[in-house]
Write a protein that holds these residues in place. Sequence first.
Motif, PDB file in Angstrom:
ATOM      1  N   ASN A   1      -1.545  -7.055  -1.278  1.00 55.86           N
ATOM      2  CA  ASN A   1      -2.787  -6.385  -1.687  1.00 55.86           C
ATOM      3  C   ASN A   1      -2.896  -6.449  -3.210  1.00 55.86           C
ATOM      4  O   ASN A   1      -2.067  -5.872  -3.909  1.00 55.86           O
ATOM      5  CB  ASN A   1      -2.766  -4.921  -1.249  1.00 55.86           C
ATOM      6  CG  ASN A   1      -2.784  -4.775   0.254  1.00 55.86           C
ATOM      7  OD1 ASN A   1      -3.824  -4.906   0.882  1.00 55.86           O
ATOM      8  ND2 ASN A   1      -1.608  -4.537   0.843  1.00 55.86           N
TER       9      ASN A   1
ATOM     10  N   THR B   1       2.022   0.225  -1.820  1.00 56.76           N
ATOM     11  CA  THR B   1       1.231  -0.838  -2.462  1.00 56.76           C
ATOM     12  C   THR B   1       1.471  -0.821  -3.977  1.00 56.76           C
ATOM     13  O   THR B   1       2.046   0.126  -4.528  1.00 56.76           O
ATOM     14  CB  THR B   1      -0.276  -0.670  -2.158  1.00 56.76           C
ATOM     15  OG1 THR B   1      -0.657   0.671  -2.467  1.00 56.76           O
ATOM     16  CG2 THR B   1      -0.583  -0.973  -0.706  1.00 56.76           C
TER      17      THR B   1
ATOM     18  N   CYS C   1      -5.747  -0.784   2.318  1.00 63.50           N
ATOM     19  CA  CYS C   1      -4.763  -1.543   1.540  1.00 63.50           C
ATOM     20  C   CYS C   1      -3.381  -1.114   2.016  1.00 63.50           C
ATOM     21  O   CYS C   1      -2.888  -0.042   1.637  1.00 63.50           O
ATOM     22  CB  CYS C   1      -4.910  -1.257   0.050  1.00 63.50           C
ATOM     23  SG  CYS C   1      -6.539  -1.636  -0.581  1.00 63.50           S
TER      24      CYS C   1
ATOM     25  N   ILE D   1      -3.250  -0.719  -7.230  1.00 65.85           N
ATOM     26  CA  ILE D   1      -4.010  -0.504  -5.991  1.00 65.85           C
ATOM     27  C   ILE D   1      -4.069   1.005  -5.714  1.00 65.85           C
ATOM     28  O   ILE D   1      -5.119   1.560  -5.373  1.00 65.85           O
ATOM     29  CB  ILE D   1      -3.349  -1.260  -4.804  1.00 65.85           C
ATOM     30  CG1 ILE D   1      -3.340  -2.769  -5.048  1.00 65.85           C
ATOM     31  CG2 ILE D   1      -4.041  -0.906  -3.482  1.00 65.85           C
ATOM     32  CD1 ILE D   1      -4.686  -3.446  -4.974  1.00 65.85           C
TER      33      ILE D   1
ATOM     34  N   LYS E   1      -8.146  -9.343  -4.475  1.00 67.31           N
ATOM     35  CA  LYS E   1      -8.435  -9.412  -3.030  1.00 67.31           C
ATOM     36  C   LYS E   1      -9.245  -8.195  -2.567  1.00 67.31           C
ATOM     37  O   LYS E   1     -10.100  -8.302  -1.701  1.00 67.31           O
ATOM     38  CB  LYS E   1      -7.136  -9.523  -2.232  1.00 67.31           C
ATOM     39  CG  LYS E   1      -6.464 -10.876  -2.356  1.00 67.31           C
ATOM     40  CD  LYS E   1      -5.209 -10.912  -1.499  1.00 67.31           C
ATOM     41  CE  LYS E   1      -4.260 -11.981  -1.971  1.00 67.31           C
ATOM     42  NZ  LYS E   1      -2.942 -11.862  -1.333  1.00 67.31           N
ATOM     43  N   VAL E   2      -8.971  -7.034  -3.152  1.00 68.21           N
ATOM     44  CA  VAL E   2      -9.754  -5.844  -2.790  1.00 68.21           C
ATOM     45  C   VAL E   2     -11.217  -6.074  -3.192  1.00 68.21           C
ATOM     46  O   VAL E   2     -12.148  -5.817  -2.417  1.00 68.21           O
ATOM     47  CB  VAL E   2      -9.204  -4.568  -3.471  1.00 68.21           C
ATOM     48  CG1 VAL E   2     -10.116  -3.374  -3.203  1.00 68.21           C
ATOM     49  CG2 VAL E   2      -7.790  -4.267  -2.998  1.00 68.21           C
TER      50      VAL E   2
ATOM     51  N   ALA F   1      -4.932   3.557   0.478  1.00 69.28           N
ATOM     52  CA  ALA F   1      -3.761   2.751   0.099  1.00 69.28           C
ATOM     53  C   ALA F   1      -2.481   3.448   0.531  1.00 69.28           C
ATOM     54  O   ALA F   1      -2.346   4.672   0.398  1.00 69.28           O
ATOM     55  CB  ALA F   1      -3.735   2.529  -1.414  1.00 69.28           C
TER      56      ALA F   1
ATOM     57  N   ILE G   1      -9.498  -5.407   5.554  1.00 67.99           N
ATOM     58  CA  ILE G   1      -8.175  -5.399   4.917  1.00 67.99           C
ATOM     59  C   ILE G   1      -8.112  -6.586   3.956  1.00 67.99           C
ATOM     60  O   ILE G   1      -8.584  -7.669   4.273  1.00 67.99           O
ATOM     61  CB  ILE G   1      -6.984  -5.327   5.913  1.00 67.99           C
ATOM     62  CG1 ILE G   1      -6.653  -6.648   6.576  1.00 67.99           C
ATOM     63  CG2 ILE G   1      -7.171  -4.252   6.969  1.00 67.99           C
ATOM     64  CD1 ILE G   1      -5.265  -6.581   7.226  1.00 67.99           C
ATOM     65  N   PRO G   2      -7.608  -6.345   2.739  1.00 69.84           N
ATOM     66  CA  PRO G   2      -7.709  -7.382   1.701  1.00 69.84           C
ATOM     67  C   PRO G   2      -7.009  -8.686   2.059  1.00 69.84           C
ATOM     68  O   PRO G   2      -7.416  -9.742   1.598  1.00 69.84           O
ATOM     69  CB  PRO G   2      -7.050  -6.718   0.472  1.00 69.84           C
ATOM     70  CG  PRO G   2      -7.204  -5.251   0.724  1.00 69.84           C
ATOM     71  CD  PRO G   2      -7.091  -5.065   2.210  1.00 69.84           C
ATOM     72  N   ASP G   3      -5.944  -8.637   2.850  1.00 67.20           N
ATOM     73  CA  ASP G   3      -5.246  -9.877   3.209  1.00 67.20           C
ATOM     74  C   ASP G   3      -4.713  -9.759   4.632  1.00 67.20           C
ATOM     75  O   ASP G   3      -3.805  -8.961   4.894  1.00 67.20           O
ATOM     76  CB  ASP G   3      -4.093 -10.129   2.214  1.00 67.20           C
ATOM     77  CG  ASP G   3      -3.507 -11.528   2.370  1.00 67.20           C
ATOM     78  OD1 ASP G   3      -3.554 -12.081   3.492  1.00 67.20           O
ATOM     79  OD2 ASP G   3      -3.010 -12.068   1.368  1.00 67.20           O
TER      80      ASP G   3
ATOM     81  N   CYS H   1     -12.841  -8.684  -0.885  1.00 69.51           N
ATOM     82  CA  CYS H   1     -13.091  -8.229   0.488  1.00 69.51           C
ATOM     83  C   CYS H   1     -14.263  -7.250   0.521  1.00 69.51           C
ATOM     84  O   CYS H   1     -15.056  -7.259   1.461  1.00 69.51           O
ATOM     85  CB  CYS H   1     -11.818  -7.735   1.177  1.00 69.51           C
ATOM     86  SG  CYS H   1     -11.503  -6.010   1.144  1.00 69.51           S
TER      87      CYS H   1
END
Length: 309
Positions: free
Chosen positions: A272, A24, A56, A28, A276-277, A20, A76-78, A280
């Motif tokens: 992030n 972030t 992240c 996170i 989402k983490v 991270a 990658i989460p997004d 993913c």
Amino acid sequence: MYMKEKIRELCKQKNAVIFAHYYTRPEIQEIADFIGDSLALAQQATRVHADILVMCGVHFMGETMKILCPDKKVLIPDMAAGCSLADSCKAEDLAAFKAKYPDHMVVSYVNTSADVKALTDVVVTSSNAKKIVDQLPADAKIIFGPDHNLGSYINSVTGRDMLLWNGACHVHSRFSLEALLQLKRENPGVEVLAHPECKAPILAQSDVIGSTKALLEHTIKSPAKRFIIATESGILHEMQRACPDKEFIPVPPEITEGVGCSCNECEYMRLNTLEKVYNCLLNEQPEMIVDEQIAKKAYSSIDRMLCMS
Ligand code: 13P
Ligand code: SF4
């Protein structure tokens, strides 16, 4: 089970490691195996033994990680977590600019796409830009991009006259000089710490200019108890964690009517989230894929940076 525990459990099951960036969200940073600035994250990625790397941060960081670790799955989460600075330099525009200056080498900030890195001789981060530019031949003609503020700052500390791309980070270029001067008046003697992506008038009012990691290390080492901070506010979490007895005063941004948010947060980094983490890791999607030919060329410019750091 709480989300944080579910994420750590999935990491164990899948032999995954979470990275991270300091910008972030706090939660996170708390579940990450490694937190750091752009340079530290890239260096760390080459050292870990894992099957899956979760980055992240923002898109270019995931790309850099995939280029350095082509045999690992990089998630990658997004995918929408972009970067206004990287977006300010398109590969086709840089190629046209290079064609106008064929005798110039290209030094690019890590905040660039893989396509731009493929057109680059050596990549730099804010942690090592001075060190690397200092190592280039004294008579080298250099194009530096995309961050104009960082480029001007590096010109001033190296005595170079690099040709600068006119890009900027929308977060770092919007700090209010007026608000900073007011904070200095209200807090006499308190040091101002700024990231070199800030505009020159902000840097001129600063006592310490450095990458996120350099600023963090300064707050840990310094005997001072209070600091005024001009960079993305995510770093305050780690500063406060490392120095619970110290106070950090963030510089606010200029308020431009109707534009963006009125805080000093990077909205891309904030995309992030824990959910989402988790997703993913569970679905092993979205996965970062970089074109092989581009990755090969970009690898050379990133590897040159790592060797010169
Ligand atoms: P560093 O992590 O190199 O300080 O860069 C800051 C930044 O803007 C990352 O996007
Ligand atoms: Fe890009 Fe600025 Fe966000 Fe960093 S803070 S990721 S340079 S937009």
